[in-house]
Design a protein around this motif. Sequence first.
Motif, PDB file in Angstrom:
ATOM      1  N   ILE A  50       7.520  -6.017  -3.755  1.00  0.00           N
ATOM      2  CA  ILE A  50       6.880  -4.716  -3.564  1.00  0.00           C
ATOM      3  C   ILE A  50       5.413  -4.907  -3.184  1.00  0.00           C
ATOM      4  CG2 ILE A  50       6.158  -2.591  -4.709  1.00  0.00           C
ATOM      5  CD1 ILE A  50       8.735  -2.679  -6.315  1.00  0.00           C
ATOM      6  N   ALA A  51       4.727  -5.822  -3.867  1.00  0.00           N
ATOM      7  CA  ALA A  51       3.334  -6.109  -3.514  1.00  0.00           C
ATOM      8  C   ALA A  51       3.252  -6.700  -2.113  1.00  0.00           C
ATOM      9  CB  ALA A  51       2.732  -7.074  -4.532  1.00  0.00           C
ATOM     10  N   LEU A  52       4.208  -7.564  -1.783  1.00  0.00           N
ATOM     11  CA  LEU A  52       4.232  -8.161  -0.450  1.00  0.00           C
ATOM     12  C   LEU A  52       4.473  -7.096   0.613  1.00  0.00           C
ATOM     13  CD1 LEU A  52       4.232 -10.621   1.406  1.00  0.00           C
ATOM     14  CD2 LEU A  52       6.670 -10.929   0.886  1.00  0.00           C
ATOM     15  N   LYS A  53       5.388  -6.184   0.325  1.00  0.00           N
ATOM     16  CA  LYS A  53       5.657  -5.073   1.244  1.00  0.00           C
ATOM     17  C   LYS A  53       4.383  -4.283   1.525  1.00  0.00           C
ATOM     18  CE  LYS A  53       7.495  -0.380   0.893  1.00  0.00           C
ATOM     19  NZ  LYS A  53       8.282   0.564   0.072  1.00  0.00           N
ATOM     20  N   ASN A  54       3.667  -3.913   0.473  1.00  0.00           N
ATOM     21  CA  ASN A  54       2.465  -3.111   0.641  1.00  0.00           C
ATOM     22  C   ASN A  54       1.418  -3.838   1.485  1.00  0.00           C
ATOM     23  OD1 ASN A  54       3.579  -1.054  -0.918  1.00  0.00           O
ATOM     24  ND2 ASN A  54       2.702  -1.821  -2.828  1.00  0.00           N
ATOM     25  N   THR A  55       1.298  -5.137   1.259  1.00  0.00           N
ATOM     26  CA  THR A  55       0.336  -5.934   2.023  1.00  0.00           C
ATOM     27  C   THR A  55       0.724  -6.006   3.501  1.00  0.00           C
ATOM     28  OG1 THR A  55      -0.220  -7.292   0.094  1.00  0.00           O
ATOM     29  CG2 THR A  55      -0.725  -8.204   2.261  1.00  0.00           C
ATOM     30  N   LEU A  56       2.002  -6.260   3.743  1.00  0.00           N
ATOM     31  CA  LEU A  56       2.467  -6.384   5.127  1.00  0.00           C
ATOM     32  C   LEU A  56       2.327  -5.065   5.885  1.00  0.00           C
ATOM     33  CD1 LEU A  56       5.727  -8.513   4.672  1.00  0.00           C
ATOM     34  CD2 LEU A  56       3.579  -9.261   5.691  1.00  0.00           C
ATOM     35  N   LEU A  57       2.729  -3.976   5.261  1.00  0.00           N
ATOM     36  CA  LEU A  57       2.656  -2.681   5.940  1.00  0.00           C
ATOM     37  C   LEU A  57       1.217  -2.265   6.209  1.00  0.00           C
ATOM     38  CD1 LEU A  57       5.487  -0.582   4.234  1.00  0.00           C
ATOM     39  CD2 LEU A  57       5.568  -1.936   6.333  1.00  0.00           C
ATOM     40  N   GLU A  58       0.323  -2.615   5.291  1.00  0.00           N
ATOM     41  CA  GLU A  58      -1.088  -2.295   5.509  1.00  0.00           C
ATOM     42  C   GLU A  58      -1.648  -3.112   6.672  1.00  0.00           C
ATOM     43  OE1 GLU A  58      -5.381  -2.303   3.102  1.00  0.00           O
ATOM     44  OE2 GLU A  58      -3.529  -2.874   2.071  1.00  0.00           O
ATOM     45  N   THR A  59      -1.320  -4.401   6.697  1.00  0.00           N
ATOM     46  CA  THR A  59      -1.841  -5.273   7.745  1.00  0.00           C
ATOM     47  C   THR A  59      -1.266  -4.901   9.117  1.00  0.00           C
ATOM     48  OG1 THR A  59      -2.020  -7.083   6.142  1.00  0.00           O
ATOM     49  CG2 THR A  59      -2.119  -7.673   8.466  1.00  0.00           C
ATOM     50  N   ALA A  60       0.017  -4.511   9.122  1.00  0.00           N
ATOM     51  CA  ALA A  60       0.693  -4.205  10.394  1.00  0.00           C
ATOM     52  C   ALA A  60       0.568  -2.733  10.775  1.00  0.00           C
ATOM     53  CB  ALA A  60       2.172  -4.589  10.294  1.00  0.00           C
ATOM     54  N   ALA A  61      -0.207  -1.956  10.040  1.00  0.00           N
ATOM     55  CA  ALA A  61      -0.308  -0.515  10.294  1.00  0.00           C
ATOM     56  C   ALA A  61      -0.661  -0.173  11.741  1.00  0.00           C
ATOM     57  CB  ALA A  61      -1.312   0.111   9.328  1.00  0.00           C
ATOM     58  N   PRO A  62      -1.615  -0.868  12.378  1.00  0.00           N
ATOM     59  CA  PRO A  62      -1.926  -0.522  13.781  1.00  0.00           C
ATOM     60  C   PRO A  62      -0.724  -0.681  14.710  1.00  0.00           C
ATOM     61  CG  PRO A  62      -3.676  -1.849  12.828  1.00  0.00           C
ATOM     62  CD  PRO A  62      -2.544  -1.887  11.856  1.00  0.00           C
ATOM     63  N   GLU A  63       0.035  -1.789  14.559  1.00  0.00           N
ATOM     64  CA  GLU A  63       1.212  -2.003  15.411  1.00  0.00           C
ATOM     65  C   GLU A  63       2.300  -0.976  15.133  1.00  0.00           C
ATOM     66  OE1 GLU A  63      -0.349  -4.300  13.665  1.00  0.00           O
ATOM     67  OE2 GLU A  63      -0.537  -6.191  14.777  1.00  0.00           O
ATOM     68  N   LEU A  64       2.504  -0.641  13.856  1.00  0.00           N
ATOM     69  CA  LEU A  64       3.535   0.341  13.507  1.00  0.00           C
ATOM     70  C   LEU A  64       3.159   1.739  13.997  1.00  0.00           C
ATOM     71  CD1 LEU A  64       4.403  -0.849   9.864  1.00  0.00           C
ATOM     72  CD2 LEU A  64       5.524  -1.451  12.023  1.00  0.00           C
ATOM     73  N   THR A  65       1.884   2.084  13.905  1.00  0.00           N
ATOM     74  CA  THR A  65       1.423   3.379  14.413  1.00  0.00           C
ATOM     75  C   THR A  65       1.602   3.461  15.927  1.00  0.00           C
ATOM     76  OG1 THR A  65      -0.189   3.608  12.626  1.00  0.00           O
ATOM     77  CG2 THR A  65      -0.557   4.927  14.605  1.00  0.00           C
ATOM     78  N   GLU A  66       1.344   2.347  16.600  1.00  0.00           N
ATOM     79  CA  GLU A  66       1.530   2.313  18.051  1.00  0.00           C
ATOM     80  C   GLU A  66       3.000   2.532  18.419  1.00  0.00           C
ATOM     81  OE1 GLU A  66       0.858  -0.806  21.794  1.00  0.00           O
ATOM     82  OE2 GLU A  66      -0.159  -1.147  19.876  1.00  0.00           O
ATOM     83  N   LEU A  67       3.916   1.957  17.638  1.00  0.00           N
ATOM     84  CA  LEU A  67       5.345   2.156  17.896  1.00  0.00           C
ATOM     85  C   LEU A  67       5.725   3.623  17.682  1.00  0.00           C
ATOM     86  CD1 LEU A  67       6.896  -1.029  16.226  1.00  0.00           C
ATOM     87  CD2 LEU A  67       6.779  -0.509  18.670  1.00  0.00           C
ATOM     88  N   GLN A  68       5.160   4.247  16.658  1.00  0.00           N
ATOM     89  CA  GLN A  68       5.445   5.669  16.424  1.00  0.00           C
ATOM     90  C   GLN A  68       4.876   6.531  17.547  1.00  0.00           C
ATOM     91  OE1 GLN A  68       3.928   6.011  12.328  1.00  0.00           O
ATOM     92  NE2 GLN A  68       5.999   6.616  11.726  1.00  0.00           N
ATOM     93  N   ASN A  69       3.730   6.158  18.051  1.00  0.00           N
ATOM     94  CA  ASN A  69       3.146   6.909  19.170  1.00  0.00           C
ATOM     95  C   ASN A  69       4.014   6.785  20.414  1.00  0.00           C
ATOM     96  OD1 ASN A  69       0.958   7.715  17.611  1.00  0.00           O
ATOM     97  ND2 ASN A  69      -0.343   6.017  18.277  1.00  0.00           N
ATOM     98  N   GLN A  70       4.633   5.618  20.575  1.00  0.00           N
ATOM     99  CA  GLN A  70       5.451   5.369  21.761  1.00  0.00           C
ATOM    100  C   GLN A  70       6.844   5.979  21.649  1.00  0.00           C
ATOM    101  OE1 GLN A  70       5.826   1.219  22.776  1.00  0.00           O
ATOM    102  NE2 GLN A  70       7.233   1.604  24.481  1.00  0.00           N
TER     103      GLN A  70
END
Length: 279
Positions: free
Chosen positions: A186-206
């Motif tokens: 769970i801690a690893l998940k939170n870290t990964l999602l925070e770090t990858a937030a720009p890429e994930l937001t870009e995918l949602q925009n696309q």
Amino acid sequence: MTVFSGNIKKMSVDVNDDNVAQYQLNVGDNVLNMNDVIGKHISINYQATINCVHCGRKTKKSFNQGYCYPCLTKLAQCDTCIIKPEKCHYDQGTCREPAWGEKNCLQSHFVYLSNTGNAKVGITRFVTDGVSSRWIDQGASQAIPILRVQNRLMSGLVETALKSQIADKTNWRKMLQGDAEPIDLIALKNTLLETAAPELTELQNQFGIQALAEVESEIINIGYPVDTYPTKIKSINLDKELGFEGKLQGIKGQYLLLDNDRVINVRKYSGYHLDIQIN
């Protein structure tokens, strides 16, 4: 003594009420409950015959864990995009089998984290009753779905965004060395999602805001029926040895663990005609 003979497929998997992996091996028309074989002597002999797991054609060589060469080149399930879903080309109109793609690839998938001796990211189509068969096939002792995405292409794009920070492969030798040390997924998940937030937001925009969504889940723990783990792993190659025997000491992932530190990846030999004797 019981003898079974026929072509095999990878072991089908499930879990019991205690989340311990349960294994069944199809041998021709017979189904073996492999958990019941642990502690018994098993003898396996390869009869130098391979039949494609899809079309049944006799083949001298197995491709992609059980397919003949024609099926390898024609089936959508054998295309490169199955291994690398970020290369899905359905929208380009070049899918080998559009109907198969619609049924299997244009459906929601889960991106997950698991512990197979080290933390890894992966994708799976189904999470049934909280557990994915893919986690068991990979020998994961812990797992957690972290994102639900709209299709297989999206799962590959998300996995690509995350695997710059975390492995996407299982170290099978480490997985077979014993019970993995617990990881706070769970801690690893939170870290990964925070770090990858720009890429994930870009995918949602696309692709749209609903293209992916975070999944709230507790860590799922999975046990395996193993009496003794190998100390120095010796992999069995049926193409060279044609057979082996010994005491079955456990099963993890798709591996049978025998005495004298020998292991065999059952999935690798899907389509092989085997004689299996259990004492």
